[in-house]
Scaffold this active site. Structure first.
Site, PDB file in Angstrom:
ATOM      1  CG  HIS A 243      -2.066   0.941   1.096  1.00 15.38           C
ATOM      2  ND1 HIS A 243      -1.926   2.310   1.141  1.00 15.38           N
ATOM      3  CD2 HIS A 243      -3.393   0.711   0.895  1.00 15.38           C
ATOM      4  CE1 HIS A 243      -3.106   2.880   0.984  1.00 15.38           C
ATOM      5  NE2 HIS A 243      -4.020   1.930   0.826  1.00 15.38           N
ATOM      6  NE  ARG A 290      -4.791  -0.047  -2.597  1.00 13.18           N
ATOM      7  CZ  ARG A 290      -5.567  -0.755  -1.798  1.00 13.18           C
ATOM      8  NH1 ARG A 290      -5.359  -2.047  -1.645  1.00 13.18           N
ATOM      9  NH2 ARG A 290      -6.561  -0.181  -1.149  1.00 13.18           N
ATOM     10  NE  ARG A 386      -6.501  -5.795  -2.190  1.00 11.28           N
ATOM     11  CZ  ARG A 386      -7.127  -4.900  -1.412  1.00 11.28           C
ATOM     12  NH1 ARG A 386      -8.437  -4.721  -1.520  1.00 11.28           N
ATOM     13  NH2 ARG A 386      -6.459  -4.202  -0.527  1.00 11.28           N
TER      14      ARG A 386
END
Length: 525
Positions: A243, A290, A386
């Site tokens: 992240h 991300r 993701r």
């Protein structure tokens, strides 16, 4: 003998939603949920952003969500899976509302939809900045009302039970079945045998294999470690999502997440000289996926020698920000940061695993009667990276599919009762209790250090080769401890972390192109 029809390992959104549906569909079945910490402790609890789901069909569409997911995953996703999850999403989302979960609405009474990195439209439903906590609350309340379901906190799974334990001479790696698990009652300090017709793995992520992660301390890759030792198929472990914006701390361990939604709300990334930089890396700037934002921050930190970059919220509407992100504001304030007057120091941190135990669309693993759902799985939804807030959606859809299939299998009742009745008790005769944890703590820190230094956001052939050698040394030390020690939760977790590290390293070595969250600087074109 402790026998149950269905054994659920883990108490996050995927495990609880599955258990709830199995219990409702099979009122005569006995459902047992085991979790190694408090009943509400899971990655779900810490999910801030929300659930990515199409609800505004005037401005959004399934096709847009599908394409956003494919693009974020660098097109290594299974498109059929992506289409299934996205299109089933609204139905599954409505169910958690029916179970009591509440989500923010705007002044006209429709969902207050957020926008996060990689999304082309506002589609993230949320409950302030504690969405996961709210979903967990609602699911636990619903589970508590069921008479055929038992939830056991502080119960740690040591090993899955297969033919290897029952009749080793008949063990066939091509046709393995699961018959339950050996479970350590942490308070009683006793390993119990739980036989089950169906076992579901819902154990969450692997964050604790790294020094810094947004995951809670329980995220030690237990499900993947258990499944790997049972010879299940494990895929795509090279794709670790970092992240971009965790709150910087000079302490190792879990870092507080500054949600993707804050950048969707308008926050900007800046160097510590107060200069913007994302325009140099992607035309979407802060709203790129991300992997791109995390590598950009990593690059800026290396070029400038800084320990962090800044997230600028100073220009944002104070009243609206506080309504959306009260917990983020309070956390920053507790660290001495007034985000309306100064930059928030942020760094990338390990956040999500895009691979894991390989499953089909019903959540079935390569081991018969063993299902898996949630972050410990490789469903094909995420591909190489993701898309923000797709994980809770995946958990709901796969929890549903696995529950439907489980109900079918329970009704069919085609189980090997001979094996189920002949599972041996756990044998630790001749083993001794470790009188201190210093060796386990040392080895765990050593493993986390090598993974962070050598198998992080940017990798190389040399780093991965060294990581493989060092991880093998740690594995041998851990295996030696296992051979003579009575198992503790700490040693069991370390066994799983070592397995996870091995899988990440070995599959990173096998990965021959940079895609999504995987980046090896020696593979640059």
């Amino acid at each position: 003998m402790l026998a149950t029809d269905v054994l659920v390992i883990g108490s996050g959104i995927s495990g609880l939603s599955y258990a709830l549906k199995v219990a409702q569909r099979n009122p005569d079945a006995k459902i047992t949920i085991v979790t190694k910490a408090d009943e509400d402790e899971s990655n779900t609890k810490y999910a801030q952003g929300g659930v990515a789901v199409v609800t505004d069909f005037d401005n959004d569409s399934f096709n847009k969500h599908i394409e956003d997911t494919m693009m974020a995953g660098d097109y290594l996703n299974d498109r059929e899976v992506v289409e299934m999850v996205v299109k089933e999403g609204p139905k599954r989302f409505k169910e958690i509302i029916d179970w009591g979960a509440q989500f923010d609405v705007n002044e006209i009474g429709t969902f207050d939809l957020g926008k996060e990195g990689g999304h082309s439209e506002n589609r993230v439903v949320h409950h302030k900045d504690i969405t996961g906590f709210e979903i967990e609350r609602a699911l636990l309340a619903a589970i508590d009302k069921l008479e055929n379901t038992t939830l056991l906190a502080h119960h740690h799974v040591i090993d899955l039970i297969t033919e290897h334990h029952v009749k080793a001479s008949e063990f066939n790696q091509e046709n393995i079945q699961c018959y339950g698990a050996y479970v350590l009652d942490i308070y009683a300090k006793k390993i119990l045998k739980y036989t089950a017709k169906i076992t579901l793995m819902a154990t969450g992520g692997v964050g604790q294999v790294y020094e810094n992660t947004t995951n809670p301390v329980i995220a030690t890759g237990d499900g993947i470690g258990l499944a790997y030792r049972a010879k299940a198929e494990i895929r795509n472990m090279a794709f670790i999502q970092f992240h971009p914006t965790a709150l910087y701390s000079n302490r190792s361990g879990r870092l507080f997440l500054i949600s993707e939604a804050v950048r969707g709300f308008g926050a900007k990334l800046r160097t510590m000289k107060d200069e913007p930089f994302m325009q140099d890396y992607d035309e979407r700037e802060e709203l790129a996926s991300r992997d791109i934002v995390a590598r950009a921050i990593d690059d800026v930190m290396k070029k400038t020698g800084a320990e962090y970059v800044g997230l600028d919220c100073r220009h944002l509407d104070r009243e609206k920000f506080l309504a959306h992100f009260p917990n983020i504001y309070e956390k920053c304030l507790s660290e001495g940061i007034d985000l309306f007057n100064q930059l928030i120091p942020v760094v990338p941190a390990q956040h999500y695993l895009c691979g894991g135990i390989n499953v089909d669309k019903d959540g079935q693993t390569s081991i018969k009667n063993l299902f898996a759902v949630g972050e410990c799985t490789n469903t094909g939804l995420h591909g190489a990276n993701r898309l923000a807030s797709n994980s809770l959606l995946e958990a709901l859809v796969y929890g549903h599919n696995a529950a439907v299939k489980t109900a079918e299998l329970l009704e069919k009742d085609d189980f090997n009762y001979d094996y189920l009745s002949n599972v041996p008790e756990w044998d630790d005769e001749g083993m001794r209790m470790m009188d201190e944890m210093v060796v386990i703590t040392y080895l765990r820190k050593d493993l986390q250090s090598l993974m962070s230094d050598l198998v992080g956001i940017v990798r190389s052939h040399e780093r991965l080769k060294l990581a493989a050698m060092q991880a093998d040394k740690i594995f041998k030390s851990v295996n030696e401890l296992y051979q003579f020690s009575i198992l503790s939760p700490q040693l069991s977790e370390l066994r799983n972390l070592v397995s996870v590290a091995h899988l990440i390293i070995s599959q990173s070595i096998q990965q021959k192109e940079n895609r999504g969250a995987f980046f090896n600087k020696d593979l640059e074109v």
